[in-house]
Scaffold this motif. Sequence first.
Motif, PDB file in Angstrom:
ATOM      1  N   UNK A   1     134.565  10.810  -0.370  1.00  0.00           N
ATOM      2  CA  UNK A   1     134.965   9.674   0.443  1.00  0.00           C
ATOM      3  C   UNK A   1     134.835   8.354  -0.267  1.00  0.00           C
ATOM      4  N   UNK A   2     134.612   8.358  -1.566  1.00  0.00           N
ATOM      5  CA  UNK A   2     134.473   7.106  -2.302  1.00  0.00           C
ATOM      6  C   UNK A   2     133.019   6.675  -2.397  1.00  0.00           C
ATOM      7  N   UNK A   3     132.105   7.407  -1.719  1.00  0.00           N
ATOM      8  CA  UNK A   3     130.701   7.064  -1.780  1.00  0.00           C
ATOM      9  C   UNK A   3     130.123   7.480  -3.111  1.00  0.00           C
ATOM     10  N   UNK A   4     128.951   6.994  -3.423  1.00  0.00           N
ATOM     11  CA  UNK A   4     128.357   7.285  -4.724  1.00  0.00           C
ATOM     12  C   UNK A   4     127.500   8.527  -4.660  1.00  0.00           C
TER      13      UNK A   4
ATOM     14  N   UNK B   1     139.103  15.106  -1.446  1.00  0.00           N
ATOM     15  CA  UNK B   1     139.155  13.739  -0.909  1.00  0.00           C
ATOM     16  C   UNK B   1     138.482  13.595   0.446  1.00  0.00           C
ATOM     17  N   UNK B   2     137.935  14.687   0.965  1.00  0.00           N
ATOM     18  CA  UNK B   2     137.273  14.608   2.266  1.00  0.00           C
ATOM     19  C   UNK B   2     138.250  14.402   3.404  1.00  0.00           C
ATOM     20  N   UNK B   3     139.445  14.960   3.284  1.00  0.00           N
ATOM     21  CA  UNK B   3     140.467  14.849   4.322  1.00  0.00           C
ATOM     22  C   UNK B   3     140.550  16.166   5.082  1.00  0.00           C
TER      23      UNK B   3
ATOM     24  N   UNK C   1     132.268  21.062  -7.689  1.00  0.00           N
ATOM     25  CA  UNK C   1     132.529  20.497  -9.018  1.00  0.00           C
ATOM     26  C   UNK C   1     134.015  20.273  -9.290  1.00  0.00           C
ATOM     27  N   UNK C   2     134.858  21.260  -8.995  1.00  0.00           N
ATOM     28  CA  UNK C   2     136.273  21.132  -9.348  1.00  0.00           C
ATOM     29  C   UNK C   2     136.925  19.967  -8.627  1.00  0.00           C
ATOM     30  N   UNK C   3     136.678  19.851  -7.331  1.00  0.00           N
ATOM     31  CA  UNK C   3     137.244  18.733  -6.579  1.00  0.00           C
ATOM     32  C   UNK C   3     136.709  17.407  -7.069  1.00  0.00           C
ATOM     33  N   UNK C   4     135.401  17.333  -7.281  1.00  0.00           N
ATOM     34  CA  UNK C   4     134.779  16.090  -7.741  1.00  0.00           C
ATOM     35  C   UNK C   4     135.344  15.679  -9.097  1.00  0.00           C
TER      36      UNK C   4
ATOM     37  N   UNK D   1     147.006  22.053  -1.016  1.00  0.00           N
ATOM     38  CA  UNK D   1     146.649  21.147   0.068  1.00  0.00           C
ATOM     39  C   UNK D   1     145.170  21.283   0.399  1.00  0.00           C
ATOM     40  N   UNK D   2     144.670  22.514   0.426  1.00  0.00           N
ATOM     41  CA  UNK D   2     143.254  22.737   0.753  1.00  0.00           C
ATOM     42  C   UNK D   2     142.350  22.113  -0.305  1.00  0.00           C
ATOM     43  N   UNK D   3     142.735  22.230  -1.583  1.00  0.00           N
ATOM     44  CA  UNK D   3     141.916  21.653  -2.651  1.00  0.00           C
ATOM     45  C   UNK D   3     141.938  20.127  -2.596  1.00  0.00           C
ATOM     46  N   UNK D   4     143.099  19.543  -2.334  1.00  0.00           N
ATOM     47  CA  UNK D   4     143.179  18.082  -2.209  1.00  0.00           C
ATOM     48  C   UNK D   4     142.334  17.621  -1.027  1.00  0.00           C
ATOM     49  N   UNK D   5     142.432  18.342   0.085  1.00  0.00           N
ATOM     50  CA  UNK D   5     141.657  17.991   1.279  1.00  0.00           C
ATOM     51  C   UNK D   5     140.168  18.016   0.973  1.00  0.00           C
TER      52      UNK D   5
END
Length: 199
Positions: free
Chosen positions: A24-27, A170-172, A87-90, A163-167
């Motif tokens: 979500x853009x948080x640290x 990005x926390x969507x 890890x992969x999404x981050x 779509x699932x990986x992007x979600x």
Amino acid sequence: MEEHVAVLAADDHDRPAGRAERKGGGAVTTLPHRGGVRADLETVFRYAYPRVVGVAARVLGSRDEAEDVAQEVFLTFGRSAVPAGEAMGWLSVAAAHTALNHLRSGRRRAAREEYVRERDAVAADTADAVVTLDERRRVRAALARLPRRQAVALLLRHSGLSYAEVAAALGLSPGSVGTTVRRAESALRKELNRHASSD
């Protein structure tokens, strides 16, 4: 819009250490590990490196520069406490953010201009090469002007993430990814048209 984003991959041949961005853009607070590096870094590096380089190359248009971005991203990841399952999404999001930072910073301008000169000098058809390079430059510049979340969603989706990986990255919600990507494509199209009409 596929053709515009595909332009970014056609020549696919700043964040401070100690902090990184999460979904979500948080640290994510980095934690020291034994020896200063997390134990699973090598394993994660081996399976995630191609995707990290691919995401960065789509933004930057240069594999060499994308590999530099990947090095930055993995250095930050190595000192982080990001769970292995995320890890992969981050890493994908971090690659997109870091590459966009490089693109927006202008640090690449001199190297890009030299690269264009050298490429044009050896191109069989210089006029075609210039047009192609100019189109890539325009798309990258328009992408850099998009809101960060839209740009990252567009990059991740067109870098091959589902779509699932992007979600997840990005926390969507999975259902909102398509809408986010379509809005990003529309915004990119408007940016390209707006700047084309002002040229």
